[in-house]
Scaffold this motif. Structure first.
Motif, PDB file in Angstrom:
ATOM      1  N   UNK A  18       0.818  -1.205   0.000  1.00  0.00           N
ATOM      2  CA  UNK A  18       0.000   0.000   0.000  1.00  0.00           C
ATOM      3  C   UNK A  18       0.854   1.258   0.000  1.00  0.00           C
ATOM      4  N   UNK A  19       1.928   1.257   0.779  1.00  0.00           N
ATOM      5  CA  UNK A  19       2.824   2.412   0.811  1.00  0.00           C
ATOM      6  C   UNK A  19       3.497   2.610  -0.544  1.00  0.00           C
ATOM      7  N   UNK A  20       3.928   1.519  -1.162  1.00  0.00           N
ATOM      8  CA  UNK A  20       4.571   1.617  -2.480  1.00  0.00           C
ATOM      9  C   UNK A  20       3.601   2.177  -3.517  1.00  0.00           C
ATOM     10  N   UNK A  21       2.342   1.729  -3.461  1.00  0.00           N
ATOM     11  CA  UNK A  21       1.349   2.258  -4.399  1.00  0.00           C
ATOM     12  C   UNK A  21       1.113   3.743  -4.164  1.00  0.00           C
ATOM     13  N   UNK A  22       1.044   4.141  -2.893  1.00  0.00           N
ATOM     14  CA  UNK A  22       0.827   5.555  -2.589  1.00  0.00           C
ATOM     15  C   UNK A  22       1.987   6.405  -3.074  1.00  0.00           C
ATOM     16  N   UNK A  23       3.214   5.937  -2.867  1.00  0.00           N
ATOM     17  CA  UNK A  23       4.389   6.684  -3.328  1.00  0.00           C
ATOM     18  C   UNK A  23       4.391   6.800  -4.844  1.00  0.00           C
ATOM     19  N   UNK A  24       4.071   5.697  -5.533  1.00  0.00           N
ATOM     20  CA  UNK A  24       4.030   5.732  -6.997  1.00  0.00           C
ATOM     21  C   UNK A  24       2.953   6.685  -7.494  1.00  0.00           C
ATOM     22  N   UNK A  25       1.796   6.672  -6.833  1.00  0.00           N
ATOM     23  CA  UNK A  25       0.710   7.567  -7.241  1.00  0.00           C
ATOM     24  C   UNK A  25       1.091   9.027  -7.035  1.00  0.00           C
ATOM     25  N   UNK A  26       1.705   9.328  -5.892  1.00  0.00           N
ATOM     26  CA  UNK A  26       2.131  10.699  -5.634  1.00  0.00           C
ATOM     27  C   UNK A  26       3.184  11.139  -6.647  1.00  0.00           C
ATOM     28  N   UNK A  27       4.103  10.249  -6.985  1.00  0.00           N
ATOM     29  CA  UNK A  27       5.139  10.584  -7.962  1.00  0.00           C
ATOM     30  C   UNK A  27       4.531  10.887  -9.325  1.00  0.00           C
ATOM     31  N   UNK A  28       3.548  10.081  -9.747  1.00  0.00           N
ATOM     32  CA  UNK A  28       2.903  10.317 -11.044  1.00  0.00           C
ATOM     33  C   UNK A  28       2.147  11.647 -11.035  1.00  0.00           C
ATOM     34  N   UNK A  29       1.441  11.924  -9.929  1.00  0.00           N
ATOM     35  CA  UNK A  29       0.699  13.182  -9.829  1.00  0.00           C
ATOM     36  C   UNK A  29       1.646  14.376  -9.898  1.00  0.00           C
ATOM     37  N   UNK A  30       2.778  14.280  -9.217  1.00  0.00           N
ATOM     38  CA  UNK A  30       3.754  15.375  -9.254  1.00  0.00           C
ATOM     39  C   UNK A  30       4.324  15.563 -10.650  1.00  0.00           C
ATOM     40  N   UNK A  31       4.606  14.453 -11.338  1.00  0.00           N
ATOM     41  CA  UNK A  31       5.139  14.542 -12.697  1.00  0.00           C
ATOM     42  C   UNK A  31       4.157  15.221 -13.644  1.00  0.00           C
ATOM     43  N   UNK A  32       2.867  15.066 -13.364  1.00  0.00           N
ATOM     44  CA  UNK A  32       1.856  15.675 -14.221  1.00  0.00           C
ATOM     45  C   UNK A  32       1.570  17.115 -13.803  1.00  0.00           C
ATOM     46  N   UNK A  33       1.465  17.357 -12.498  1.00  0.00           N
ATOM     47  CA  UNK A  33       1.001  18.662 -12.008  1.00  0.00           C
ATOM     48  C   UNK A  33       2.104  19.713 -11.950  1.00  0.00           C
ATOM     49  N   UNK A  34       3.338  19.311 -11.614  1.00  0.00           N
ATOM     50  CA  UNK A  34       4.409  20.296 -11.474  1.00  0.00           C
ATOM     51  C   UNK A  34       4.673  21.059 -12.777  1.00  0.00           C
ATOM     52  N   UNK A  35       4.734  20.400 -13.948  1.00  0.00           N
ATOM     53  CA  UNK A  35       4.919  21.190 -15.179  1.00  0.00           C
ATOM     54  C   UNK A  35       3.791  22.188 -15.417  1.00  0.00           C
ATOM     55  N   UNK A  36       2.542  21.807 -15.121  1.00  0.00           N
ATOM     56  CA  UNK A  36       1.439  22.755 -15.265  1.00  0.00           C
ATOM     57  C   UNK A  36       1.597  23.928 -14.303  1.00  0.00           C
ATOM     58  N   UNK A  37       2.024  23.638 -13.088  1.00  0.00           N
ATOM     59  CA  UNK A  37       2.219  24.701 -12.107  1.00  0.00           C
ATOM     60  C   UNK A  37       3.326  25.654 -12.552  1.00  0.00           C
ATOM     61  N   UNK A  38       4.397  25.109 -13.098  1.00  0.00           N
ATOM     62  CA  UNK A  38       5.495  25.953 -13.568  1.00  0.00           C
ATOM     63  C   UNK A  38       5.039  26.846 -14.720  1.00  0.00           C
TER      64      UNK A  38
END
Length: 295
Positions: A18-38
């Protein structure tokens, strides 16, 4: 009595999993959202902050809408935005109308010439025309420097046609027979029975067409003059080439577009689709998978 053994896929995931899935999900969200934020932050930053940040700003200290004001005050970007909106709305409606009628005809058994037409349509999907033949056809039809050149060559998408055809084939045959007994013709059956039952597929296919028309820039570069370009082609000139265009209202030549202007144009080109997509997301699974499986 021994406890029933549950299959592995039904067991509760371990905490580590469960922790690994949460970390992977957060990483994917950051990869998608951070460029939009920039991109959004850079468009709102001042030129001084952009220069100090090496061309990019993650969080502007003194946000300003100066870039958007310059863009929307009139000129080439505003004109291109109107062109893209018009082509998207009109093209989507025309494509939906043609795709629905053709898909309905090909979904009904016993239609004269149905199989040859379907094979011909699928042939164009496997062997699409090249750039030069397409350009020659558009030229011979007198569509150069016309907005019709952005719509007519791509009026019907084969994938969308196959999805709608499969969805129409999934409508119970009893409904067709009942409508026939009541004296309904083909157009009445399509309008009153088939379309109300196909809202999910129509929403998905309509979104596919709208995104394709909104994001299209290649055909504009081939068929249109620069003063008729849609927003995506203007965006490509601003971002990729790093320069502006001649203002269509003042006739003044534009200088190199600042980073804030480039990012503001990018935001304006992206936001409309982002606003529409959440309202149609719920139809995706039902609309696409049902039509694709039954076809």
């Amino acid at each position: 009595m021994s406890a029933q053994v549950r299959p592995g896929w039904m067991e509760k995931p371990r905490p580590v999993t469960q922790v690994a899935k949460a970390v992977a999900l957060v990483a994917v969200v950051l990869l998608v959202c951070v460029p939009f934020l920039v991109i959004l932050s850079t468009s709102l930053a001042s030129q001084r902050e952009v220069v100090a940040g090496g061309g990019w700003v993650l969080w502007p200290q003194d946000p300003t809408f100066k870039a958007y004001e310059d863009i929307l005050a009139g000129g080439v970007v505003t004109h291109a935005l109107g062109v893209s909106a018009g082509v998207t709305v009109i093209g989507t409606l025309l494509s939906l109308a043609c795709t629905v009628t053709l898909a309905y005809a090909l979904s009904r058994p016993g239609v004269f010439g149905g199989k040859p037409v379907l094979l011909l349509v699928l042939f164009t999907f496997l062997f699409p025309p090249g750039m030069i033949p397409g350009f020659l056809v558009v030229k011979e039809l007198g569509l150069l420097d016309s907005y019709a050149s952005l719509v007519l060559p791509v009026l019907v998408n084969v994938f969308n046609l196959v999805v709608l055809r499969g969805f129409f084939q999934g409508v119970p045959e009893e409904l067709y027979e009942a409508a026939r007994l009541d004296g309904a013709g083909d157009w009445r059956v399509l309008w009153s029975i088939v379309l109300p039952l196909s809202k999910a597929a129509l929403a998905v296919v309509g979104l596919f067409y709208a995104v394709a028309y909104w994001n299209s820039w290649f055909y504009a570069s081939l068929y249109l003059e620069s003063d008729h370009w849609p927003l995506q082609q203007v965006l490509r000139t601003y971002v990729v080439a790093g320069s502006g265009l001649t203002d269509t209202t003042t006739g003044e030549a534009a200088v190199n577009a600042p980073q804030t202007i480039q990012m503001a144009v990018l935001v304006i080109a992206t936001v409309p689709i982002l606003l529409v997509y959440p309202f149609l997301q719920k139809y995706f699974t039902k609309g696409v998978l049902t039509g694709a499986i039954k076809s």
